[in-house]
Design an enzyme around this catalytic site. Structure first.
Site: not given
Ligand code: G3I
Length: 373
Positions: A167, A208, A243, A272, A274
């Protein structure tokens, strides 16, 4: 002289590329003989899960058995973060990371270290006023590079891939003006990758980030990759966190980003994944809890469960289509019970973003993905 140096550098880089290619194809071997979701996708990509280390330390046998059967890659959310693994100068907490690495090896899983460099979850002392006054930016660079070398070196051969930097850019593609950026400047990111490579030449090195489907952010990361490639800075993959929600983003943009990163000669790891099912909130707003924002406290209505399953199916249709670029897809958690989505952006809600419910039962989303293959 110059030419021979260039030729030497080229041959070193070609050597690394060959190791990376081997490492990537070796990833497929991790699915063997498990007969779960990952086995289903053995010809496409690895399917991983994030696990909180507390389930490895204080074993929940059902959860562990499920993870070992269904997945062939493993990430843990917090133990590699600076405040956990390196809480003070010269103090290292290796115990939890060792447990994680041992579990992954025992179950023949591809182990992912997350993350080496991030602005969040750092010990207070690292950027205390006193330390900031004492240390020059060159000394901070040494601290950063030593942190990376020590961790990657210790787990060389055991951790297959590292989220090297996490990030570094905001949603508009601007540098996050975090402590590393302010003290060291833009070079902190490339120096981090350069330090990770020799510490374990076989590890896959990942940048990432979230919201990489956003065209402006995608372009920023593509510029970074182009610049790295031009100057021989090592980078193997982009980690698109994933996400997402039932209604966002436009998955066409998500797919465009995968393809665009692939065109730059790097792989994509969905790191990641979801899917938020709760009512949407205006971006960057964090309202107070109220029941109307938490409608599925008792259970997820069948209609929404199917919507979730369809959303997962659409995502996986894209990922399979892009399987030459996508190397791994990791869910950010096993069961809805433990998802960070229950507490973000509003604490205390009941979310249902994953493939297994609170009783560890497969959801329709799981079945849709199983049947897709
Ligand atoms: O360890 C303390 C504990 O001592 C204390 O009692 C408790 C009270 O709140 O907090 C515990 O720390 C929490 C930590 O997780 C460990 O459980 C923090 O409050 C909590 O903020 C932290 O959340 C993590 C979050 O990153 C921090 O930003 C989540 O578990 C983790 O899943 C999440 O993961 C991030 C990725 O690293 C990067 N991408 C986004 C993703 C989701 O936010």
């Amino acid at each position: 002289m110059r030419n021979s140096r260039r030729a030497f550098l080229r041959s070193v880089l070609a050597g690394f590329a060959a190791i990376q290619a081997l490492n990537a194809s070796a990833g497929l071997a991790y699915a063997g003989g498990k007969d779960g979701l990952a086995t289903r996708y053995i010809d496409d990509f690895m399917i991983g899960s994030m696990i909180d280390v507390k389930f490895l330390l204080d074993p929940e046998p059902d959860l562990q058995a499920l993870v070992a059967k269904e997945f062939n890659a493993l990430t843990t959310d917090n133990i590699f973060k600076w405040d956990n693994i390196h809480p003070a100068q010269n103090i290292w907490n290796w115990a939890h990371a060792d447990v994680f690495v041992d579990y992954a090896a025992k179950h023949n899983m591809y182990a992912v270290g997350h993350p080496l460099v991030w602005h969040s979850q750092v010990p207070e002392g690292l950027f205390s006023k006193r330390r900031l006054n004492q240390k020059s930016s060159a000394q901070y660079m040494d601290v950063l590079l030593d942190h990376i070398s020590q961790i990657v070196g210790r787990y060389a051969g055991s951790i297959n891939a590292w989220d090297v930097v996490n990030e570094a850019f905001d949603d508009d593609g601007n540098w996050v003006r975090n402590n590393w950026y302010q003290i060291i400047g833009e070079t902190y990111i490339e120096e981090s990758f350069k330090a990770a490579r020799p510490a374990d030449p076989t590890a896959v090195l990942i940048y990432n980030d979230y919201n990489l489907w956003k065209p402006v952010k995608r372009r920023r990361v593509i510029d970074l990759i182009k610049d790295f490639k031009r100057r021989g800075v090592p980078i193997d993959a982009v980690g698109m966190q994933g996400h997402i929600g039932l209604g966002y983003p436009d998955l066409a943009l998500f797919e465009e980003s995968i393809a665009a990163f692939g065109e730059q000669g790097v792989k994509v790891h969905i790191t990641e994944l979801d899917v938020d099912v709760l009512p949407g909130l205006p971006e960057h707003e964090f309202p107070q809890y109220k029941e109307s924002l938490d409608p599925y406290r008792v259970s997820l209505p069948e209609a929404v469960s199917i919507q979730l399953a369809e959303r997962y199916r659409q995502v996986f249709e894209i990922l399979v289509r892009q399987k030459t670029i996508v190397e791994r897809v990791t869910l950010w958690g096993v069961s809805d019970r433990h998802s960070w989505r229950n507490d973000f952006p509003i604490p205390g809600r009941t979310n249902h973003p994953l493939l297994f419910d609170r009783a560890l039962q497969r959801k329709s989303a799981y079945d849709y993905l199983y049947q897709l293959k």
